[in-house]
Design a protein around this motif. Sequence first.
Motif, mmCIF file in Angstrom:
data_model
loop_
_atom_site.group_PDB
_atom_site.id
_atom_site.type_symbol
_atom_site.label_atom_id
_atom_site.label_comp_id
_atom_site.label_asym_id
_atom_site.label_seq_id
_atom_site.Cartn_x
_atom_site.Cartn_y
_atom_site.Cartn_z
ATOM 1 N N VAL A 457 55.245 15.852 37.636
ATOM 2 C CA VAL A 457 55.620 14.443 37.626
ATOM 3 C C VAL A 457 56.486 14.106 38.835
ATOM 4 N N LEU A 458 57.471 14.966 39.118
ATOM 5 C CA LEU A 458 58.378 14.701 40.240
ATOM 6 C C LEU A 458 57.613 14.563 41.553
ATOM 7 N N ASN A 459 56.525 15.332 41.657
ATOM 8 C CA ASN A 459 55.702 15.259 42.870
ATOM 9 C C ASN A 459 55.099 13.882 43.101
ATOM 10 N N LYS A 460 55.005 13.090 42.041
ATOM 11 C CA LYS A 460 54.397 11.773 42.180
ATOM 12 C C LYS A 460 55.384 10.756 42.732
ATOM 13 N N LEU A 461 56.650 11.106 42.749
ATOM 14 C CA LEU A 461 57.658 10.160 43.218
ATOM 15 C C LEU A 461 57.700 10.133 44.738
ATOM 16 N N PRO A 462 58.046 8.962 45.315
ATOM 17 C CA PRO A 462 58.302 8.937 46.750
ATOM 18 C C PRO A 462 59.466 9.880 47.071
ATOM 19 N N MET A 463 59.432 10.460 48.254
ATOM 20 C CA MET A 463 60.391 11.502 48.646
ATOM 21 C C MET A 463 61.845 11.155 48.354
ATOM 22 N N GLU A 464 62.269 9.964 48.779
ATOM 23 C CA GLU A 464 63.664 9.561 48.638
ATOM 24 C C GLU A 464 64.095 9.674 47.174
ATOM 25 N N PHE A 465 63.203 9.235 46.318
ATOM 26 C CA PHE A 465 63.478 9.230 44.888
ATOM 27 C C PHE A 465 63.411 10.624 44.283
ATOM 28 N N ALA A 466 62.525 11.436 44.836
ATOM 29 C CA ALA A 466 62.290 12.756 44.254
ATOM 30 C C ALA A 466 63.568 13.582 44.269
ATOM 31 N N VAL A 467 64.295 13.484 45.383
ATOM 32 C CA VAL A 467 65.530 14.269 45.500
ATOM 33 C C VAL A 467 66.524 13.806 44.457
ATOM 34 N N GLU A 468 66.698 12.483 44.380
ATOM 35 C CA GLU A 468 67.635 11.944 43.404
ATOM 36 C C GLU A 468 67.238 12.370 41.991
ATOM 37 N N ALA A 469 65.942 12.300 41.718
ATOM 38 C CA ALA A 469 65.462 12.634 40.384
ATOM 39 C C ALA A 469 65.728 14.095 40.050
ATOM 40 N N GLN A 470 65.505 14.964 41.034
ATOM 41 C CA GLN A 470 65.737 16.394 40.774
ATOM 42 C C GLN A 470 67.201 16.653 40.482
ATOM 43 N N ASN A 471 68.076 15.994 41.243
ATOM 44 C CA ASN A 471 69.502 16.146 40.971
ATOM 45 C C ASN A 471 69.831 15.688 39.575
ATOM 46 N N LEU A 472 69.269 14.519 39.245
ATOM 47 C CA LEU A 472 69.577 13.939 37.946
ATOM 48 C C LEU A 472 69.180 14.871 36.820
ATOM 49 N N LEU A 473 68.020 15.494 36.946
ATOM 50 C CA LEU A 473 67.562 16.392 35.887
ATOM 51 C C LEU A 473 68.587 17.488 35.664
ATOM 52 N N SER A 474 69.049 18.087 36.753
ATOM 53 C CA SER A 474 70.001 19.179 36.622
ATOM 54 C C SER A 474 71.312 18.671 36.056
ATOM 55 N N VAL A 475 71.785 17.558 36.625
ATOM 56 C CA VAL A 475 73.072 17.034 36.191
ATOM 57 C C VAL A 475 73.028 16.625 34.726
#
Lengths: 482, 249, 471
Positions: A457-475
């Motif tokens: 799913v994360l791969n479907k996000l635009p790059m800028e968002f993908a990083v934020e999303a990955q951080n959010l998941l961990s946090v």
Amino acid sequence: MQNNNNKLIDKFTRDEYKYGFYTDIQTDTASKGLSEDTVRFIWAKKKEPDFMLDFRLKAFRHWQKMKEPTWAHIKYNPIDYQDMIYYAAPRKKPQYENLDQVDPELLETFNKLGIPLEEQKQLAGIAVDAVMDSVSITTTYKKKLAEKGIIFSSFSEALQNHPELVREHIASVVPYTDNFFAALNSAVFSDGSFVYIPKGVKCPIELSTYFRINAANTGQFERTLIVAGEDSYVSYLEGCTAPMRSENQLHAAVVEIIAQKNAEVKYSTVQNWWPGDKKGKGGVFNFVTKRGICKGDNAKISWTQVETGSAITWKYPSLILKGNNTTGEFFSVAVTNNMQQADTGTKMIHLGKNSRSTIISKGISAGNSNNSYRGLVKMSKEAANSRNFSQCDSLLLGNRSGAHTFPYIDVQNKSSVAEHEATTSKISEDQLFYCLQRGIDMENAIGLIVNGYAKDVLNKLPMEFAVEAQNLLSVSLEGSVG
Amino acid sequence: MLSIKNLKVSIEDKLILKGLNLEVKEGEIHAIMGPNGTGKSTLAWVIAGRNDFTVEQGEVTYMGKNLLDIPPEARSKEGIFLGFQYPVEIPGVSMTNFMRTAINEKRKHLDLKPLSGAEFLKLMEEKKKLVKIQSKLTDRSVNEGFSGGEKKKNEIFQMALLEPKLAILDETDSGLDIDALKVVANGVNMLRRKDNATIIITHYQRLLDYIIPDFVHVLFDGMIVKSGGKELAFELEEKGYEWIKNKSE
Amino acid sequence: MIANNNSSLKPHAFKKAMIALFENKHDQIPGNSSDIIDKLRQIAFEHFKQLELPSKTMESWRFTNPEPLFRDDYIIDFESKFQKIDVSKIFTCDVYDLDTYCVTLINGWFAYKNSPLSCLKDGTIIGSLYKAMEIYPDIIEKYLGSVAKISEQSLISLNTVFMQDGLFIYVPDNVKVEKPVQVINIVDSDKPVFLQPRNLIIAGKNSKLTLVHCDHSLTHNISFTNTVSEVILHKNAFIDHYKVQNKGRNSALVTSMFFRQEQNSTLNNNVMTLNGGLTRNQVDLSIKGENCTAELNGLYLMDKYQHIDNSVFADHAAPNSRSNQLYKGILDDQASGVFSGKVLVRRGSQNTMAFQNNKNILLTDEAKINTQPFLEIYADDVKCSHGATVGQLDPNAMFYMRSRGICERTARQLLMYAFASEVVKKISIEPLKDNINKLVEKRLKGELSICDQCILNCSSKEPRFVQNILD
């Protein structure tokens, strides 16, 4: 990807909800409570065309007759709709030609949010419409887009400048009668974003809206309308945060997307409203109606969502595949921790022949949270040769959380195929130990594994968002083990 | 470096290691051989710190510290590396991201600055050359869809990156063709230094044609029943484990 | 689906009628002699008053319209029809070589040749529930109403309010009943009837029982059968349970089967729906002990305007158990189908393995299927998965067969047969398996007339009424 990982790792150490600051900006608010007068007040305040008052009042009257839905797998104390403010705008009039005129406090807020409002970040190629407490603050990049005939503005501006366009499309996908929260939104929504992509235009940059609830006791009711003309393309990003408050805040948004023949719309959301504290106090009630229609043949709409915030998420971004050969996609990662509850999924309504839909949902439940996927796939009699594939996986962290899957599959013709599969599992001890043996500690190991699990799913996000999303998941998952 | 004294370990009330003794010094390569089911892998797990075992008795010290009190990730940061017999697949997590996280965790532990993306990539290329891995393993998810040989080569590659003080290779040679076996052996030999040590756990003598051990131990029924030089491996190969079984009965 | 004509009532009107019936004729219900039963009826009545009758607005009845079930012209007779007749005069079982202890219920009442309640040499008791209420009050008190969800579902409480007779089986500890027990429910009436049979089956510790449950109608008159079965599997018990039905198109059959499994018990449940007007099968499994295994299988082959609703619920309330649901269906003509599967893994039920699979084939654009495979999971150390598919026969397989010279029609039949056989082959009683296999095959070839489709052929092809026999 490498750079991506850098950022990811750099930000890995963050904890706590970092968006929970409150900005001390004077706001212009309506008095508490909801009545026809409130509706009129909002309409007047926003100097809207007459047809909007009619629309709002009809919606309000209909809403009064409706009951709050109870079928979702969520529990909450009753919402007192009279104990809430339905309109809150930053007092200084938000009409800016350039960023120098913007209240520095506000800019600081958006800086803290890390949203690319300043000139420098604009080079990253994102046009941003920021909505704070229901009112659109600024829309960057407007001129450049205007040259291509693209309209990207706040909903209020659109009502002033393009009333006929709005009138034609508003509520054409989500009528105010649709559901309780959509009716409420239709009556009291204060602002939002409007996007119009003319025929044959490929929007050259990502369009983005950032939503923030700032004022106390405020409901946020924004409305987004995206109209993609024939052969057009647009990618739209939506992000949200809210300050930490001990009371619950209501967010009831409506998003409508219309894709004409051969048009493609990609809508990505990273939802990070304040989830409430560990004991479940406070947090945003996120009751959102999102729906798109692939109106013309070969149209395509994709929803991608990363849901990490909100005390309650009630949200089913749906698609009506009306044209022939249309494509609908729904990619979702929903993380719940502590006392969060999420009931989210999609509806794929196949009406056109040879329509295709794909659903990938990854639910991650930790703490005492409950996370449900709820989805409908419907193939009407006319939707010959349609296809759906759904995969809805759940991951459980700890033995106090719940993971649920509620798919509804309704097929009414002989030539369509619908496939649904789902698994529920936990992180394997073997995977964890493998990471530990390589010196990666438990929290990071979980962050890594969960991100890997959600990667499709994360791969479907635009790059800028993908990083934020990955951080959010961990946090979001911090403190979920131990 | 590593000292194991009278180690007794059980799983679900079943005693697996029954009083094991082992001394490993810097610069040494030890081979632990023995038939299946005698506790070889259990020994590897215990040193690496898996928690589904109960240590009934005995002590394990590493660099002068009681190893059994330390959580597995801290052991790793202190230089213990386990090459898994069955490397675990972690879908969606790229090898690059995985190893970079591991390396930077270790660097943090050693008060070193984390490696930037570029630095890490460079390091990775170096190590790939060192252990002669050409494939694009690093672009893929951790062990996902790897062949048996690729998984084992990947373990050696990780070992090269993490530069352990004490490496334990658990049946790293099993199921490898001769070329993969050479890659594994070459990796171990290249990484050999005066200040590190390796424990090779194996069923067959084959790997020892390429890695010359200083000591060979025979593990049988939870205890080391015979120790010797590399010639012991040949003797075992020749006479089979029956010889040990008969002797110990 | 059965005709919705002028006689149908709205659920609330039917409910009112039922309440009035109980209040006025309470004393006339047979089997009222005992306090235990009377108390249970009263409890159920209180629940019934609180509960809503099924309607399309209820989540569990969303896709099955229950309104045609509720009529004002049902004959509800409280006169005991406990019958001594030779059943073999009415019909014979069509399953060759099936050697069973065969018992029959006619219009909800036990029919017997020698005695309404027999005790086998090994202590197993088989017979009439009505009679058992009188002779074994202790067993009845302990088990009757202990598994069925009287307080949750209106049809269950309604059955409990008016229950009169049904099948009673008690298998003592350590007894393995050699021959399968076959119970045949026959509806035979010249007027619309509303029947509420109640079955109670108890398998003691280490016992073994095979039960074949057949529903059958001898007339094409309107009938509504609301059957409730309670099945208790004690520690280490094994039950092989089959439900087979062949009903007329004017019949509505709602069967609710409640199973309770204690430690180490094993349940095989197979629900075969080959014909019927409106059929709803509710399988409600409650796993209360560790190390239980449950196989819940179903097959449905529907055509014309038939409607099938399979509702399967596996409730894991104990760790280390395993349940597996496999339901497959082929829907032809204007037939419609519903599958609502649910797996609930309660907190603390670690190490549960629960699987759920529903596969459907639609043969026409008028046929419909609604499938909802739900998972609700509150324990983390579990292996759960579900899948649902709706589709057609594999085009590659079709092509392969045709390229080998098999005509399309035959290829299609072969593939459908193969599709169904995944469920059929799970039947462990060979003669029953062979018979169902044949039926499926014939059915898929379209070779069966309505009467031939009966799994238990009438000895005469003409339906006859029970009254005639009794005369």
